[in-house]
Design a protein around this motif. Structure first.
Motif, PDB file in Angstrom:
ATOM      1  N   VAL A   1       8.942   4.445   3.205  1.00 33.73           N
ATOM      2  CA  VAL A   1       9.425   5.821   3.233  1.00 33.73           C
ATOM      3  C   VAL A   1       8.391   6.746   3.873  1.00 33.73           C
ATOM      4  CG1 VAL A   1      10.148   7.778   1.819  1.00 33.73           C
ATOM      5  CG2 VAL A   1      10.931   5.481   1.247  1.00 33.73           C
ATOM      6  N   ASP A   2       7.125   6.543   3.509  1.00 32.84           N
ATOM      7  CA  ASP A   2       6.051   7.376   4.064  1.00 32.84           C
ATOM      8  C   ASP A   2       6.020   7.262   5.591  1.00 32.84           C
ATOM      9  OD1 ASP A   2       3.816   8.929   4.397  1.00 32.84           O
ATOM     10  OD2 ASP A   2       2.585   7.847   2.951  1.00 32.84           O
TER      11      ASP A   2
ATOM     12  N   MET B   1       6.402   7.120  -5.411  1.00 33.09           N
ATOM     13  CA  MET B   1       7.344   8.131  -4.929  1.00 33.09           C
ATOM     14  C   MET B   1       6.823   9.528  -5.197  1.00 33.09           C
ATOM     15  SD  MET B   1      10.411   7.985  -3.420  1.00 33.09           S
ATOM     16  CE  MET B   1      10.015   9.305  -2.272  1.00 33.09           C
ATOM     17  N   ASP B   2       6.200   9.732  -6.376  1.00 34.56           N
ATOM     18  CA  ASP B   2       5.605  11.032  -6.697  1.00 34.56           C
ATOM     19  C   ASP B   2       4.509  11.388  -5.692  1.00 34.56           C
ATOM     20  OD1 ASP B   2       7.275  11.374  -8.866  1.00 34.56           O
ATOM     21  OD2 ASP B   2       5.808  10.693 -10.350  1.00 34.56           O
ATOM     22  N   ARG B   3       3.750  10.371  -5.291  1.00 33.04           N
ATOM     23  CA  ARG B   3       2.702  10.594  -4.290  1.00 33.04           C
ATOM     24  C   ARG B   3       3.308  11.082  -2.971  1.00 33.04           C
ATOM     25  NH1 ARG B   3       1.246   8.017   0.078  1.00 33.04           N
ATOM     26  NH2 ARG B   3       2.635   6.250  -0.359  1.00 33.04           N
ATOM     27  N   ILE B   4       4.392  10.443  -2.559  1.00 32.06           N
ATOM     28  CA  ILE B   4       5.044  10.803  -1.295  1.00 32.06           C
ATOM     29  C   ILE B   4       5.629  12.208  -1.363  1.00 32.06           C
ATOM     30  CG2 ILE B   4       6.979  10.225   0.233  1.00 32.06           C
ATOM     31  CD1 ILE B   4       6.502   7.262  -0.562  1.00 32.06           C
TER      32      ILE B   4
ATOM     33  N   ALA C   1       5.252  18.038   0.271  1.00 28.86           N
ATOM     34  CA  ALA C   1       5.799  19.188  -0.468  1.00 28.86           C
ATOM     35  C   ALA C   1       5.866  20.447   0.395  1.00 28.86           C
ATOM     36  CB  ALA C   1       4.956  19.441  -1.708  1.00 28.86           C
ATOM     37  N   GLN C   2       4.972  20.584   1.369  1.00 31.68           N
ATOM     38  CA  GLN C   2       4.930  21.792   2.191  1.00 31.68           C
ATOM     39  C   GLN C   2       5.733  21.667   3.477  1.00 31.68           C
ATOM     40  OE1 GLN C   2       3.496  24.412   0.732  1.00 31.68           O
ATOM     41  NE2 GLN C   2       3.079  22.966  -0.947  1.00 31.68           N
TER      42      GLN C   2
ATOM     43  N   GLN D   1      16.592  10.628  -0.886  1.00 28.86           N
ATOM     44  CA  GLN D   1      16.787  10.432  -2.321  1.00 28.86           C
ATOM     45  C   GLN D   1      15.567   9.741  -2.911  1.00 28.86           C
ATOM     46  OE1 GLN D   1      20.022   7.854  -3.452  1.00 28.86           O
ATOM     47  NE2 GLN D   1      20.054   8.597  -5.558  1.00 28.86           N
ATOM     48  N   ALA D   2      14.994  10.347  -3.931  1.00 26.58           N
ATOM     49  CA  ALA D   2      13.828   9.775  -4.608  1.00 26.58           C
ATOM     50  C   ALA D   2      14.297   9.151  -5.915  1.00 26.58           C
ATOM     51  CB  ALA D   2      12.785  10.858  -4.864  1.00 26.58           C
ATOM     52  N   ALA D   3      14.710   7.879  -5.836  1.00 26.51           N
ATOM     53  CA  ALA D   3      15.241   7.178  -7.013  1.00 26.51           C
ATOM     54  C   ALA D   3      14.467   5.885  -7.218  1.00 26.51           C
ATOM     55  CB  ALA D   3      16.728   6.895  -6.838  1.00 26.51           C
TER      56      ALA D   3
END
Length: 376
Positions: A213-214, A246-249, A254-255, A234-236
């Motif tokens: 994903v990254d 996933m939280d790291r990604i 985030a910006q 989708q972050a599942a």
């Protein structure tokens, strides 16, 4: 005709019940009466709005939450019950309560149970639908299929985009096209219109090491179309390790205003509303089984008139025969970035072509044709 759907699998928000619903609705459209056969003391998480009758032999066995060893035991137990369900369905067939019985998501194990049951001698058609047969299971499938050749009313229907049975000499096998999967209650606009940002939807479970994903997000950002497009992901995650990654990604991007995350699982109508909310579907499937098994999400996208970005492994016959999007290369992220740029750069001018070709896909893979091929 009065047709029974014999369902022996219970899932929450899964494909099996969605496929049942599609067949039931098309049966009704074509003037048939549908009835649901369920194992005794069982229920499904959906209401199809049709009569329900029960077969004897015990309730549906659910694998959810079971350990590996317990799954082995449950599998043995399920096969024993399946034989009893088939025997009970045979009694109903002998009383001509229905004109045909359909098993919608069969495997070679169903045929193994069939041989041990009375249903093989059914006086009415019994139709088994197989959702493609991959090489790992082909020999087992053929072994069981050959044993069915003397069963007059047993029909084996393999939904597939390819013919892998030319040299196997099993006349009982009938290859039919799968249907586009239009979700119930979702309205489709077959006229494609341009809007900015172009929303690209990347949906499904996240498993660390399975989908980069990254790297895919990096490829999207580097294609230098972030002002014209938005990447909706989708972050599942499926495990604690996946969730941490996933939280790291999510934190990393985030910006980025052109990258948006949808957190957690999405089920039922909310899932189809999510598919409908985007303009393009990004389908980075790399498992070789998708050369043989057609993808439900892909066929949702087709039914919803969504152009696609898809790998060469994912049902390649579609992009080979219909100009509805762009093939993507996940092995070379620089190349992927160029492919995404070219697709987005030409997206507006290609829309009339995508619209016409998606219409052709929906005609060629219609549920009407699917049911006709199923019942013939």
């Amino acid at each position: 005709m009065r047709v029974a759907i014999l369902e022996t699998v219970k899932t929450t928000g899964g494909f099996e019940q969605e496929f049942d619903r599609l067949i039931i609705r098309e049966l009704q459209k074509q003037g048939h009466d549908a009835i649901l056969y369920l194992p005794e003391n069982s229920n499904l998480p959906v209401d199809f709005g049709i009569p329900i009758d029960y077969v004897q032999g015990g309730e549906i066995i659910d694998y959810e939450g079971a350990s590996h060893l317990k799954k082995i035991w449950l599998s043995i137990q399920r096969e024993r019950r399946r034989i009893k369900w088939f025997n009970s369905a045979y009694e109903k067939a002998c009383r001509h309560e229905v004109d045909a019985i359909i098993l919608t998501t069969a495997t070679y194990r169903y045929l193994r149970s069939l041989h041990k049951s009375k249903l093989k001698n059914s006086p009415i058609p019994v139709i088994f639908i197989f959702l493609g047969v991959n090489p790992q299971e082909k020999l087992k499938f053929l072994e069981q299929a050959r044993k069915c050749q003397s069963y007059t009313n047993v029909k084996l229907k393999v939904t597939t985009l390819r013919d892998d049975f030319k040299d196997d000499n099993v006349p009982k096998i009938d290859l039919i096209k799968p249907p586009v999967l239009l979700p119930e209650g979702i309205k489709v606009n077959p006229v494609l219109s341009y809007r900015e940002p172009i929303r690209i939807g990347f949906f499904g479970h996240y498993r660390k090491g399975e989908k980069d994903v990254d790297g895919i997000i990096q490829a999207f950002l580097q294609c230098d179309m972030r002002d014209e497009a938005e990447f909706v992901i989708q972050a599942a995650p499926t495990s604690l390790e996946d969730r941490i990654d996933m939280d790291r990604i999510i934190q990393k991007y985030a910006q980025e205003s052109s990258v948006r995350f949808i957190k957690g699982k999405v089920l039922g109508k909310a899932w189809y509303d999510l598919l409908q909310s985007v303009d393009v579907m990004f389908l980075p499937y790399s498992n070789p089984r998708y050369l043989y098994n057609w993808s439900a999400v892909y066929f949702n996208a087709l039914a919803l008139y969504k152009p696609v970005l898809a790998t060469s492994v994912l049902n390649p016959e579609i992009l080979s025969n219909y100009r509805i999007g762009q093939e993507i290369d996940l092995n070379d992220l620089t190349h992927l970035s160029h492919q995404m740029h070219d697709f987005l750069w030409h997206y507006r001018e290609e829309l009339p072509v995508y619209e016409k070709e998606l219409q052709r896909v929906n005609e060629d893979f219609s549920t009407k044709l699917f049911l006709q091929n199923l019942l013939k």
